[in-house]
Design a protein around this motif. Structure first.
Motif, PDB file in Angstrom:
ATOM      1  N   GLU A  95       0.910  -1.068  -0.042  1.00 47.00           N
ATOM      2  CA  GLU A  95      -0.058  -0.025  -0.104  1.00 47.00           C
ATOM      3  C   GLU A  95       0.859   1.215   0.072  1.00 47.00           C
ATOM      4  OE1 GLU A  95      -2.787   2.118   3.269  1.00 47.00           O
ATOM      5  OE2 GLU A  95      -3.111   0.015   2.897  1.00 47.00           O
ATOM      6  N   LEU A  96       1.750   1.230   0.894  1.00 46.09           N
ATOM      7  CA  LEU A  96       2.858   2.464   0.999  1.00 46.09           C
ATOM      8  C   LEU A  96       3.376   2.775  -0.240  1.00 46.09           C
ATOM      9  CD1 LEU A  96       4.213   2.141   4.674  1.00 46.09           C
ATOM     10  CD2 LEU A  96       2.278   3.523   3.492  1.00 46.09           C
ATOM     11  N   GLU A  97       3.983   1.725  -0.787  1.00 48.08           N
ATOM     12  CA  GLU A  97       5.037   1.831  -2.007  1.00 48.08           C
ATOM     13  C   GLU A  97       3.889   2.001  -3.308  1.00 48.08           C
ATOM     14  OE1 GLU A  97       7.060  -1.787  -2.603  1.00 48.08           O
ATOM     15  OE2 GLU A  97       8.582  -1.131  -0.818  1.00 48.08           O
ATOM     16  N   THR A  98       2.670   1.529  -3.235  1.00 46.92           N
ATOM     17  CA  THR A  98       1.822   2.042  -4.112  1.00 46.92           C
ATOM     18  C   THR A  98       1.280   3.516  -4.462  1.00 46.92           C
ATOM     19  OG1 THR A  98       0.986  -0.375  -4.611  1.00 46.92           O
ATOM     20  CG2 THR A  98      -0.440   1.413  -5.546  1.00 46.92           C
ATOM     21  N   ASN A  99       0.796   3.766  -2.839  1.00 44.43           N
ATOM     22  CA  ASN A  99       0.295   5.279  -2.913  1.00 44.43           C
ATOM     23  C   ASN A  99       1.318   6.182  -3.122  1.00 44.43           C
ATOM     24  OD1 ASN A  99      -2.131   3.907  -2.278  1.00 44.43           O
ATOM     25  ND2 ASN A  99      -2.111   4.353  -0.148  1.00 44.43           N
ATOM     26  N   ASN A 100       2.596   5.972  -2.771  1.00 47.44           N
ATOM     27  CA  ASN A 100       3.862   6.819  -2.742  1.00 47.44           C
ATOM     28  C   ASN A 100       4.711   6.621  -4.059  1.00 47.44           C
ATOM     29  OD1 ASN A 100       3.329   8.378  -0.148  1.00 47.44           O
ATOM     30  ND2 ASN A 100       3.307   6.392   0.281  1.00 47.44           N
ATOM     31  N   ALA A 101       4.026   5.883  -5.213  1.00 47.40           N
ATOM     32  CA  ALA A 101       5.085   5.569  -6.198  1.00 47.40           C
ATOM     33  C   ALA A 101       5.968   6.829  -6.962  1.00 47.40           C
ATOM     34  CB  ALA A 101       4.226   4.899  -7.452  1.00 47.40           C
ATOM     35  N   GLY A 102       5.051   8.067  -6.780  1.00 42.53           N
ATOM     36  CA  GLY A 102       5.711   9.165  -7.412  1.00 42.53           C
ATOM     37  C   GLY A 102       6.912   9.521  -6.801  1.00 42.53           C
ATOM     38  N   SER A 103       7.124   9.470  -5.382  1.00 45.14           N
ATOM     39  CA  SER A 103       8.035   9.831  -4.584  1.00 45.14           C
ATOM     40  C   SER A 103       9.169   8.535  -4.327  1.00 45.14           C
ATOM     41  CB  SER A 103       7.815  10.666  -3.308  1.00 45.14           C
ATOM     42  OG  SER A 103       6.781   9.419  -2.665  1.00 45.14           O
ATOM     43  N   ALA A 104       8.797   7.506  -4.951  1.00 44.42           N
ATOM     44  CA  ALA A 104       9.814   6.392  -4.992  1.00 44.42           C
ATOM     45  C   ALA A 104      10.239   6.039  -3.371  1.00 44.42           C
ATOM     46  CB  ALA A 104      11.139   6.640  -5.676  1.00 44.42           C
TER      47      ALA A 104
END
Length: 331
Positions: A95-104
């Protein structure tokens, strides 16, 4: 007037001054409270490292821990998630990596049961963070009693687990993470406290004592690390709508995890309602005002406060026992 005329002027001046201070002090403290909660700004979390710095969150898979991880990730921190259930950690990691994909955003996970006090688990944690620039540690893992219970009836395993998780776990994790912070000369150690640590709480005696221990340990640690660039803060909360509190409905004094954690991260470095203990914060405004009035009216350790606290938890225990009995009949 005849009586006052007989009092020597120096003594009269002292008495008048003391009376003025007795009246003025609460007013000044209340103004400080309001300024701390609603006007003054907390510290910018970038003080503890640029984007991509790591934050370690214990008890991360549910409730407040999950919310700390979520909001810190939104602020650009990579997250080390530590909790008991691996499946929940994997779900949160995704969830964290998907929701914050733009900031890697990067994440690491470690499934460990703090109640086991397994040295191997702590060795794995040490290895996991080795070489990471950890700027924030959130000591969130904790356990309370399943229901309010007299101390002499407290199950031995429940008593042991509360002390092992709340106290020993917090100390061991901090000993692993803090040396790197001191070496880098920056860091923030946030530890979850409780009103139970402020108010001696009958029928939650072991939990109350564990949180009081964390209060004094955290304040002492803050004194030790002062000047190193590492900030220490014990975060005091009343009830929040989490699985531990068993409360689902929010109110003026009971926020949801999102609102509570937002208030914590916004007010780092501000005391809020915790004006009598250094390195301590009560950041959510409803909790802070409640604490101020308790301290300045009933007194936190007074017999009146103790009696009211006992009555409340005796009532909670009776309701919980009745619910167990109803559930048992349905089974």
């Amino acid at each position: 007037m005849d009586f006052l005329d007989k009092i020597p002027k120096p003594i009269l001046a002292i008495l008048v001054g003391a009376g003025f201070m007795a009246i003025a002090k609460p007013v000044v403290l209340y103004i400080q409270l309001l300024l701390s909660l609603f006007v003054l700004q907390g510290k910018n979390l970038r003080k503890y490292g640029p984007k991509g710095t790591w934050a370690v969150v214990t008890g991360a898979s549910d409730g407040l821990g999950k919310e700390y991880a979520t909001q810190l990730a939104q602020k650009g921190f990579n997250i080390v998630l530590v909790s008991r259930t691996e499946s929940k950690l994997l779900a949160l990691q995704s969830e964290l990596e998907t929701n914050n994909a733009g900031s890697a955003i990067k994440t690491k996970i470690l499934a460990m049961d703090f109640s086991k006090n397994d040295d191997g688990d702590y060795a794995k944690l040490k290895a996991l963070i080795d070489g990471l620039d950890v700027g924030i540690l959130v000591n969130n893992v904790g356990q309370s009693h399943s229901i309010p219970v007299p101390f002499i009836q407290t199950p031995k395993n429940e008593m042991r687990d509360i002390i092992t998780i709340n106290c020993i776990g917090t100390l061991k994790v901090t000993q692993i993470v803090a040396p790197g912070m001191v070496q880098r000369k920056r860091g923030l150690i946030l530890t979850m406290g409780s009103f139970g640590g402020l108010l001696p709480t009958p029928l939650l005696a072991t939990y109350s004592g564990s949180k009081a221990f964390l209060q004094h340990w955290s304040t002492a640690l803050g004194g030790e690390l002062q000047g190193t660039g590492v900030d220490v803060e014990l975060v005091i909360s009343y009830l929040v709508t989490t699985a531990m509190s068993k409360i689902r409905k929010t109110s003026m004094f009971i926020p949801n995890p999102r609102k509570f954690v937002k208030s914590v991260l916004k007010n780092v470095g501000r005391s809020g309602g915790a004006q009598q203990m250094a390195h301590t914060s009560t950041p959510f405004w409803g909790h802070a005002i409640m604490q101020w009035w308790l301290e300045n009216t009933l007194g936190l350790g007074s017999q009146l406060a103790l009696n009211q606290n006992r009555t409340m938890h005796e009532s909670i225990r009776k309701r919980a026992i009745r619910k167990r009995e109803r559930d048992a009949k349905k089974a």
